[in-house]
Write an enzyme that holds these catalytic residues in place. Structure first.
Site, PDB file in Angstrom:
ATOM      1  N   ASN A   7       0.422  -1.386  -0.318  1.00  0.00           N
ATOM      2  CA  ASN A   7      -0.087   0.095   0.019  1.00  0.00           C
ATOM      3  C   ASN A   7       0.915   1.214  -0.047  1.00  0.00           C
ATOM      4  O   ASN A   7       1.754   1.791   1.393  1.00  0.00           O
ATOM      5  CB  ASN A   7      -0.727  -0.450   1.582  1.00  0.00           C
ATOM      6  N   LYS A  14       3.890   0.037   3.243  1.00  0.00           N
ATOM      7  CA  LYS A  14       2.747  -0.270   4.185  1.00  0.00           C
ATOM      8  C   LYS A  14       3.262  -1.552   3.469  1.00  0.00           C
ATOM      9  O   LYS A  14       2.453  -1.587   2.191  1.00  0.00           O
ATOM     10  CB  LYS A  14       1.640  -0.363   4.641  1.00  0.00           C
ATOM     11  N   ARG A  90      -2.824  -1.927  -3.702  1.00  0.00           N
ATOM     12  CA  ARG A  90      -3.581  -1.274  -3.009  1.00  0.00           C
ATOM     13  C   ARG A  90      -3.830  -0.314  -4.361  1.00  0.00           C
ATOM     14  O   ARG A  90      -3.123   0.056  -4.084  1.00  0.00           O
ATOM     15  CB  ARG A  90      -4.074  -1.373  -1.343  1.00  0.00           C
ATOM     16  N   HIS A 180     -13.332   2.327  -0.012  1.00  0.00           N
ATOM     17  CA  HIS A 180     -13.139   2.052   1.589  1.00  0.00           C
ATOM     18  C   HIS A 180     -13.550   0.594   0.706  1.00  0.00           C
ATOM     19  O   HIS A 180     -14.306  -0.151   1.654  1.00  0.00           O
ATOM     20  CB  HIS A 180     -13.546   2.345   2.563  1.00  0.00           C
ATOM     21  N   ARG A 241     -12.226  16.439   6.030  1.00  0.00           N
ATOM     22  CA  ARG A 241     -13.221  16.514   4.259  1.00  0.00           C
ATOM     23  C   ARG A 241     -14.627  16.876   5.076  1.00  0.00           C
ATOM     24  O   ARG A 241     -15.194  16.049   6.222  1.00  0.00           O
ATOM     25  CB  ARG A 241     -12.815  15.134   3.650  1.00  0.00           C
ATOM     26  N   ARG A 285     -10.162  11.007  19.260  1.00  0.00           N
ATOM     27  CA  ARG A 285      -9.876  10.819  20.619  1.00  0.00           C
ATOM     28  C   ARG A 285      -9.907  12.967  21.113  1.00  0.00           C
ATOM     29  O   ARG A 285     -10.291  12.497  22.476  1.00  0.00           O
ATOM     30  CB  ARG A 285      -8.939  10.506  20.441  1.00  0.00           C
ATOM     31  N   GLU A 386      -8.217  -4.576   5.560  1.00  0.00           N
ATOM     32  CA  GLU A 386      -8.298  -4.578   4.029  1.00  0.00           C
ATOM     33  C   GLU A 386      -7.012  -5.452   3.590  1.00  0.00           C
ATOM     34  O   GLU A 386      -7.399  -5.565   2.325  1.00  0.00           O
ATOM     35  CB  GLU A 386      -7.712  -3.386   3.565  1.00  0.00           C
TER      36      GLU A 386
END
Ligand code: AMP
Length: 398
Positions: A7, A14, A90, A180, A241, A285, A386
């Site tokens: 990815n 990653k 990905r 997604h 966004r 958070r 994923e």
């Protein structure tokens, strides 16, 4: 077979190495700050972690370093890179050029680079850079492109079209593509397994709530609608966004603020969402901490997020003509009880009976049921994966 999942972002890469016989993650890690001073690879394997603080001027050097970590004497999990049967990449946007997972050929690479970059200017060029680096370093290993948008290809025309001139949709490919997809696919399949049903028997709304958030209607195992649009800017408000907004308001704001088209898109992507509403943070958070200490704009941002998500759940129940299950996943969906409660509150009329105590229990990484035993609509928290979907799709293709 062992499959490497990659990815790649503009300055990151990653990866996970997955053994497809057991679906176990053999090794994983990530390179950060590629092409910038201070690049680092944090790699895990054999139950140990190793940090490589090494210059990575480009993605080719990064992937070479990943391969040396995979074969490292201490944390390595394979003897040579010949053990890697394939690489799954990905890719965020496919446009209408790729409908499903695709094996890389020179022609495929050309289409990816020439046609899809403007659909995801932040993501697709970075992924292509990572892909080219992998091809250079592993020229004989099959590479697959796994698209975030593939799962949404089953949407009917009435769901994916915008109310613009049909000729313009045809000419420019302006329509809803969604995002997604690998996550929505994974959690909807996991939900069916958990409930002991076939995907064909279920009407599910999947809520992938993270830094980017999208909600999908999955009817009989197939996506029939989703909240993200032409790009990942649409749907509910997100970390930074805006989510859905009247196009006329965009033109009005740009004029008032003296922003160009490009600057306006950057504004909507980077300065809005819960960060813009709260004026505090894009991280939930921080928003929860803010709301608890009496910050009204943090509370408002949380309220708006839950309200907008709830509206998609209701809309999709109507679109499917029923609802059996709501799934929460991703950073916020898996970890934030107040958001889940805010979304489900008021949905009793649809048959949702929420279990506050189960909802408040700590995330243990397993599937959790947060609806009452006698709830007609099951509400589940399912950790997304994923990378596993990318590896499965790559293996299936081969
Ligand atoms: P993702 O994009 O799926 O990695 O989700 C990232 C977002 O999830 C973060 O920005 C946080 O807002 C949220 N998040 C992650 N962990 C927690 C947690 N323990 N509690 C509340 N929110 C969390």
């Amino acid at each position: 077979m062992k499959i490497l999942v990659v990815n790649a972002g503009s300055s990151s890469l990653k990866y996970q190495l997955i053994d497809m016989e057991t679906e176990a993650v053999l090794a994983k890690g990530g390179c950060e700050r590629i092409g910038i001073a201070g690049s680092v690879l944090k790699a895990k394997g054999n139950g140990k972690e190793k940090v490589y603080e090494q210059g990575m001027p480009n993605h080719k050097v990064a992937i070479e370093l990943v391969l040396s970590a995979l074969t490292d004497g201490e944390i390595g999990v394979i003897k040579s890179m010949d053990e890697i049967g394939a690489v799954g990449h990905r890719i965020v946007a496919s446009g209408e050029y790729f409908k499903k997972t695709t094996l890389v050929t020179p022609e495929v690479l050309k289409t990816l680079e020439e046609k899809t970059f403007e659909l995801a200017p932040l993501h697709n060029p970075a992924a292509a850079t990572g892909l080219r680096a992998c091809i250079e370093v592993m020229p004989n290993t099959p590479m697959a492109l796994v698209f975030d948008s593939s799962f949404h290809q089953t949407m009917p025309e009435k769901a994916y079209l915008f109310g613009i001139k049909y000729e313009d949709y045809k000419e420019y490919g302006v329509r809803k593509y969604g995002a997604h997809g690998t996550s929505h696919k994974f959690v909807s399949q996991e939900a069916a397994k958990y409930l002991g049903k076939k995907p064909e028997e279920l009407k599910i709304v999947t809520c992938h709530l993270g830094n980017g958030s999208s909600i999908s209607a999955v009817d009989g195992g197939k996506c029939v609608d989703t909240s993200m649009g032409f790009t990942p800017l649409a749907g509910v408000l997100m970390g930074t966004r805006s989510g859905d907004i009247d196009a006329s308001a965009v033109e009005f704001l740009a004029r008032k603020k003296g922003l160009s088209h490009a600057d306006m898109v950057t504004y909507l992507n980077k300065q809005c969402g819960v960060a813009g509403i709260s004026g505090v943070s894009s991280d939930f958070r921080d928003l929860i901490a803010g709301a608890e200490s009496g910050n009204e704009r943090c509370a408002l941002a949380l309220d708006m997020f839950a309200y907008q998500t709830k509206k998609f759940v209701g809309a999709y129940a109507a679109a499917m003509g029923g609802l059996d299950c709501i799934v929460f996943t991703a950073g916020i969906g898996e970890n934030t009880p107040t958001v889940r409660e805010g979304v489900c509150k008021g949905l009793e009329f649809l048959g949702v009976k929420f279990d506050k105590k189960a909802n408040a229990a700590k995330n243990n990484g397993a599937i959790r049921e947060i609806s009452a035993k006698d709830s007609k609509v099951k509400v589940l928290v399912i950790p997304t994966n994923e990378e596993l979907v990318i590896a499965r799709e790559t293996a299936e293709l081969l």
